[in-house]
Motif scaffolding. Structure first.
Motif, PDB file in Angstrom:
ATOM      1  N   ALA A 167     -26.135  11.605  22.715  1.00  0.00           N
ATOM      2  CA  ALA A 167     -26.285  10.900  23.986  1.00  0.00           C
ATOM      3  C   ALA A 167     -25.163  11.386  24.894  1.00  0.00           C
ATOM      4  CB  ALA A 167     -26.194   9.392  23.782  1.00  0.00           C
ATOM      5  N   ILE A 168     -25.493  11.771  26.088  1.00  0.00           N
ATOM      6  CA  ILE A 168     -24.494  12.208  27.065  1.00  0.00           C
ATOM      7  C   ILE A 168     -24.129  11.025  27.943  1.00  0.00           C
ATOM      8  CG2 ILE A 168     -24.125  13.659  29.103  1.00  0.00           C
ATOM      9  CD1 ILE A 168     -25.949  15.744  27.800  1.00  0.00           C
ATOM     10  N   TYR A 169     -22.817  10.847  28.160  1.00  0.00           N
ATOM     11  CA  TYR A 169     -22.369   9.799  29.077  1.00  0.00           C
ATOM     12  C   TYR A 169     -21.527  10.442  30.177  1.00  0.00           C
ATOM     13  CZ  TYR A 169     -20.221   5.831  31.269  1.00  0.00           C
ATOM     14  OH  TYR A 169     -19.817   4.927  32.217  1.00  0.00           O
ATOM     15  N   ALA A 170     -21.831  10.097  31.427  1.00  0.00           N
ATOM     16  CA  ALA A 170     -21.086  10.611  32.572  1.00  0.00           C
ATOM     17  C   ALA A 170     -20.771   9.465  33.525  1.00  0.00           C
ATOM     18  CB  ALA A 170     -21.882  11.696  33.293  1.00  0.00           C
ATOM     19  N   ARG A 171     -19.661   9.592  34.231  1.00  0.00           N
ATOM     20  CA  ARG A 171     -19.271   8.539  35.183  1.00  0.00           C
ATOM     21  C   ARG A 171     -18.503   9.154  36.337  1.00  0.00           C
ATOM     22  NH1 ARG A 171     -14.885   5.744  36.618  1.00  0.00           N
ATOM     23  NH2 ARG A 171     -13.601   6.761  35.032  1.00  0.00           N
ATOM     24  N   THR A 172     -18.745   8.634  37.513  1.00  0.00           N
ATOM     25  CA  THR A 172     -17.917   8.971  38.671  1.00  0.00           C
ATOM     26  C   THR A 172     -17.471   7.681  39.331  1.00  0.00           C
ATOM     27  OG1 THR A 172     -19.761   9.036  40.233  1.00  0.00           O
ATOM     28  CG2 THR A 172     -19.171  11.106  39.139  1.00  0.00           C
ATOM     29  N   SER A 173     -16.335   7.756  40.011  1.00  0.00           N
ATOM     30  CA  SER A 173     -15.922   6.682  40.907  1.00  0.00           C
ATOM     31  C   SER A 173     -15.930   7.266  42.310  1.00  0.00           C
ATOM     32  CB  SER A 173     -14.519   6.186  40.542  1.00  0.00           C
ATOM     33  OG  SER A 173     -13.575   7.218  40.708  1.00  0.00           O
ATOM     34  N   PHE A 211     -30.490  11.129  24.993  1.00  0.00           N
ATOM     35  CA  PHE A 211     -30.319  10.255  26.152  1.00  0.00           C
ATOM     36  C   PHE A 211     -29.248  10.822  27.074  1.00  0.00           C
ATOM     37  CE2 PHE A 211     -31.719   7.451  22.726  1.00  0.00           C
ATOM     38  CZ  PHE A 211     -32.727   6.709  23.325  1.00  0.00           C
ATOM     39  N   VAL A 212     -29.372  10.488  28.343  1.00  0.00           N
ATOM     40  CA  VAL A 212     -28.316  10.745  29.316  1.00  0.00           C
ATOM     41  C   VAL A 212     -28.040   9.437  30.049  1.00  0.00           C
ATOM     42  CG1 VAL A 212     -27.629  11.974  31.405  1.00  0.00           C
ATOM     43  CG2 VAL A 212     -28.945  13.167  29.633  1.00  0.00           C
ATOM     44  N   PHE A 213     -26.810   8.980  29.972  1.00  0.00           N
ATOM     45  CA  PHE A 213     -26.407   7.742  30.641  1.00  0.00           C
ATOM     46  C   PHE A 213     -25.380   8.112  31.708  1.00  0.00           C
ATOM     47  CE2 PHE A 213     -27.401   6.682  26.227  1.00  0.00           C
ATOM     48  CZ  PHE A 213     -28.352   5.684  26.398  1.00  0.00           C
ATOM     49  N   SER A 214     -25.538   7.579  32.910  1.00  0.00           N
ATOM     50  CA  SER A 214     -24.596   7.909  33.981  1.00  0.00           C
ATOM     51  C   SER A 214     -24.326   6.695  34.853  1.00  0.00           C
ATOM     52  CB  SER A 214     -25.127   9.067  34.835  1.00  0.00           C
ATOM     53  OG  SER A 214     -26.364   8.733  35.421  1.00  0.00           O
ATOM     54  N   ASP A 215     -23.054   6.400  35.027  1.00  0.00           N
ATOM     55  CA  ASP A 215     -22.620   5.339  35.936  1.00  0.00           C
ATOM     56  C   ASP A 215     -22.008   5.994  37.161  1.00  0.00           C
ATOM     57  OD1 ASP A 215     -23.147   2.738  34.723  1.00  0.00           O
ATOM     58  OD2 ASP A 215     -21.755   3.363  33.144  1.00  0.00           O
ATOM     59  N   GLU A 216     -22.649   5.835  38.299  1.00  0.00           N
ATOM     60  CA  GLU A 216     -22.168   6.468  39.522  1.00  0.00           C
ATOM     61  C   GLU A 216     -21.419   5.464  40.375  1.00  0.00           C
ATOM     62  OE1 GLU A 216     -23.641   9.908  42.549  1.00  0.00           O
ATOM     63  OE2 GLU A 216     -25.082   8.892  41.255  1.00  0.00           O
ATOM     64  N   ALA A 217     -20.224   5.871  40.843  1.00  0.00           N
ATOM     65  CA  ALA A 217     -19.362   5.008  41.664  1.00  0.00           C
ATOM     66  C   ALA A 217     -19.021   3.715  40.939  1.00  0.00           C
ATOM     67  CB  ALA A 217     -20.019   4.708  43.007  1.00  0.00           C
ATOM     68  N   GLU A 218     -18.718   3.841  39.647  1.00  0.00           N
ATOM     69  CA  GLU A 218     -18.328   2.687  38.831  1.00  0.00           C
ATOM     70  C   GLU A 218     -16.899   2.886  38.338  1.00  0.00           C
ATOM     71  OE1 GLU A 218     -19.730  -0.138  37.947  1.00  0.00           O
ATOM     72  OE2 GLU A 218     -21.716   0.128  38.822  1.00  0.00           O
ATOM     73  N   SER A 219     -16.097   1.840  38.420  1.00  0.00           N
ATOM     74  CA  SER A 219     -14.717   1.912  37.945  1.00  0.00           C
ATOM     75  C   SER A 219     -14.671   2.027  36.432  1.00  0.00           C
ATOM     76  CB  SER A 219     -13.949   0.661  38.388  1.00  0.00           C
ATOM     77  OG  SER A 219     -12.693   0.594  37.750  1.00  0.00           O
ATOM     78  N   GLY A 220     -13.670   2.764  35.948  1.00  0.00           N
ATOM     79  CA  GLY A 220     -13.467   2.866  34.502  1.00  0.00           C
ATOM     80  C   GLY A 220     -12.456   1.872  33.985  1.00  0.00           C
ATOM     81  N   ARG A 221     -12.154   0.861  34.808  1.00  0.00           N
ATOM     82  CA  ARG A 221     -11.140  -0.117  34.443  1.00  0.00           C
ATOM     83  C   ARG A 221     -11.489  -0.856  33.161  1.00  0.00           C
ATOM     84  NH1 ARG A 221     -11.394  -2.509  38.769  1.00  0.00           N
ATOM     85  NH2 ARG A 221     -12.810  -4.191  38.205  1.00  0.00           N
ATOM     86  N   ASP A 222     -12.783  -1.125  32.962  1.00  0.00           N
ATOM     87  CA  ASP A 222     -13.218  -1.773  31.728  1.00  0.00           C
ATOM     88  C   ASP A 222     -14.568  -1.182  31.325  1.00  0.00           C
ATOM     89  OD1 ASP A 222     -15.244  -3.064  33.260  1.00  0.00           O
ATOM     90  OD2 ASP A 222     -13.844  -4.658  33.782  1.00  0.00           O
ATOM     91  N   THR A 223     -15.189  -1.757  30.308  1.00  0.00           N
ATOM     92  CA  THR A 223     -16.457  -1.212  29.798  1.00  0.00           C
ATOM     93  C   THR A 223     -17.675  -1.947  30.332  1.00  0.00           C
ATOM     94  OG1 THR A 223     -16.345  -2.622  27.828  1.00  0.00           O
ATOM     95  CG2 THR A 223     -15.345  -0.426  27.670  1.00  0.00           C
ATOM     96  N   ARG A 273     -10.909   4.465  30.461  1.00  0.00           N
ATOM     97  CA  ARG A 273      -9.563   4.672  30.979  1.00  0.00           C
ATOM     98  C   ARG A 273      -8.525   3.990  30.100  1.00  0.00           C
ATOM     99  NH1 ARG A 273      -8.351   7.109  35.486  1.00  0.00           N
ATOM    100  NH2 ARG A 273      -9.919   7.563  37.083  1.00  0.00           N
ATOM    101  N   SER A 274      -8.869   2.877  29.509  1.00  0.00           N
ATOM    102  CA  SER A 274      -7.944   2.111  28.688  1.00  0.00           C
ATOM    103  C   SER A 274      -8.017   2.576  27.236  1.00  0.00           C
ATOM    104  CB  SER A 274      -8.270   0.616  28.768  1.00  0.00           C
ATOM    105  OG  SER A 274      -7.667  -0.092  27.719  1.00  0.00           O
ATOM    106  N   LEU A 275      -6.849   2.859  26.653  1.00  0.00           N
ATOM    107  CA  LEU A 275      -6.817   3.239  25.240  1.00  0.00           C
ATOM    108  C   LEU A 275      -7.331   2.104  24.364  1.00  0.00           C
ATOM    109  CD1 LEU A 275      -3.478   5.211  24.678  1.00  0.00           C
ATOM    110  CD2 LEU A 275      -5.806   6.032  24.349  1.00  0.00           C
ATOM    111  N   VAL A 276      -7.021   0.880  24.758  1.00  0.00           N
ATOM    112  CA  VAL A 276      -7.473  -0.269  23.976  1.00  0.00           C
ATOM    113  C   VAL A 276      -8.998  -0.346  23.989  1.00  0.00           C
ATOM    114  CG1 VAL A 276      -7.428  -2.783  23.788  1.00  0.00           C
ATOM    115  CG2 VAL A 276      -5.342  -1.544  24.394  1.00  0.00           C
ATOM    116  N   ASP A 277      -9.618  -0.152  25.182  1.00  0.00           N
ATOM    117  CA  ASP A 277     -11.083  -0.144  25.263  1.00  0.00           C
ATOM    118  C   ASP A 277     -11.671   0.990  24.437  1.00  0.00           C
ATOM    119  OD1 ASP A 277     -11.269  -2.349  26.888  1.00  0.00           O
ATOM    120  OD2 ASP A 277     -11.347  -1.214  28.756  1.00  0.00           O
TER     121      ASP A 277
END
Length: 302
Positions: A16-22, A52-64, A94-98
């Protein structure tokens, strides 16, 4: 050196590919399409099938709490792929804990992680070993952060200061961080306790407050939960507790002990009644068992 340069696949996997941009990252060319292209290229080189390809566009990586990230986790729980591939670690978490928490869940599901540009690959023993070291560092970071927060909170508490900008109903925050009683809200606190002692019902108290156009300290309508929060707050009798620090601060007292205790007794009346009922049932059951045993003994002796 990119992680893709050291890839040594040992079996076919469904990926599964996961991509994200802010909004900020798009300015630097980290587009969704480019991330997906690089990830897909890696999967092809590894003979992994992209499921699968999952992509979150313009989403913060602050949490999951991202829509497509959560969809990815949902599909993982359905055992629909074996590895999640992403372009760069900060696109995934972004968070090591997450990251550690997510990896633990995925590992339990038999799903690995692979970064295109970093030495992060939990699909093989060496990669899992390296990740465990990363997890240990994250746990240490979390513990140290927690310790620093507690120390900071304890320092504030010793000076009787409030730790955030939202003190409880009945109080305002001074410039130095301590509290002062708001006289208009003091009367509302009294009203809430008196209504509850009279009605013995949090929903009914909320209804009566809303009927009188009373609002919470944040301007919201009253509900059962907000009424309960007031009724449980011992600050109203001067009992100040922040972190592990406790003290009696008389200048913060709004209610006499007798009013708070009467409301508390009313809140726990159902628990007390239930406990008495349970004890009565247990006693009746015990007596029935004794009676049955005596009957059995009498029948045996005859």
């Amino acid at each position: 050196m990119d992680g893709e340069d050291t890839l040594e696949p040992d079996k076919d996997l469904d990926a599964a590919i996961y991509a994200r941009t802010s909004s900020n990252s798009q300015r630097f060319g980290y587009s969704i399409d480019e991330q997906v292209r690089r990830c897909w290229e890696l999967c092809e080189n590894a003979s992994w099938d992209v499921a699968f390809v999952f992509s979150d566009e313009a989403e913060s990586g602050r949490d999951t709490e991202r829509p497509e990230f959560q969809s990815m986790l949902k599909r993982a729980r359905e055992n629909l792929f074996d590895v999640v591939v992403f372009w760069k670690l900060d696109r995934f978490c972004r968070s090591l804990v997450d990251l550690v928490k997510t990896e633990e869940e995925l590992d339990d599901l038999g799903v690995g992680l692979h970064s295109v540009t970093e030495f992060l690959d939990t699909t093989n023993p060496v990669g899992r070993f390296n990740f465990r070291n990363l997890a240990s560092a994250a746990e240490l970071e979390s513990d140290l952060t927690s310790q620093r927060v507690k120390l900071g909170m304890y320092g504030l508490a010793r000076e009787r200061k409030w730790p955030n900008d939202h003190p409880p109903l009945g109080y305002e925050k001074n410039d130095d961080g301590t509290l002062r009683i708001d006289e208009s809200e003091r009367q509302l606190v009294y009203l809430i306790f008196r209504l509850y002692i009279q009605e013995h019902s949090m929903p009914q108290v909320a209804f009566l407050l809303n009927q009188r156009s009373k609002t919470t300290s944040r301007g919201d309508s009253w509900c059962r939960q907000s009424v309960g929060k007031v009724l449980r707050n011992k600050l109203y009798i001067g009992h100040y507790q922040i972190a592990d620090f406790e003290a009696n601060v008389e200048e913060y007292r709004i209610l006499p002990d007798s009013v708070f205790e009467e409301a508390t007794e009313a809140r726990f009346r159902f628990k007390h009644a239930q406990a008495e009922m349970d004890n009565s049932r247990k006693q009746s059951k015990a007596e029935r068992i004794v009676d049955e045993y005596r009957t059995y003994q009498d029948e045996e002796s005859s």
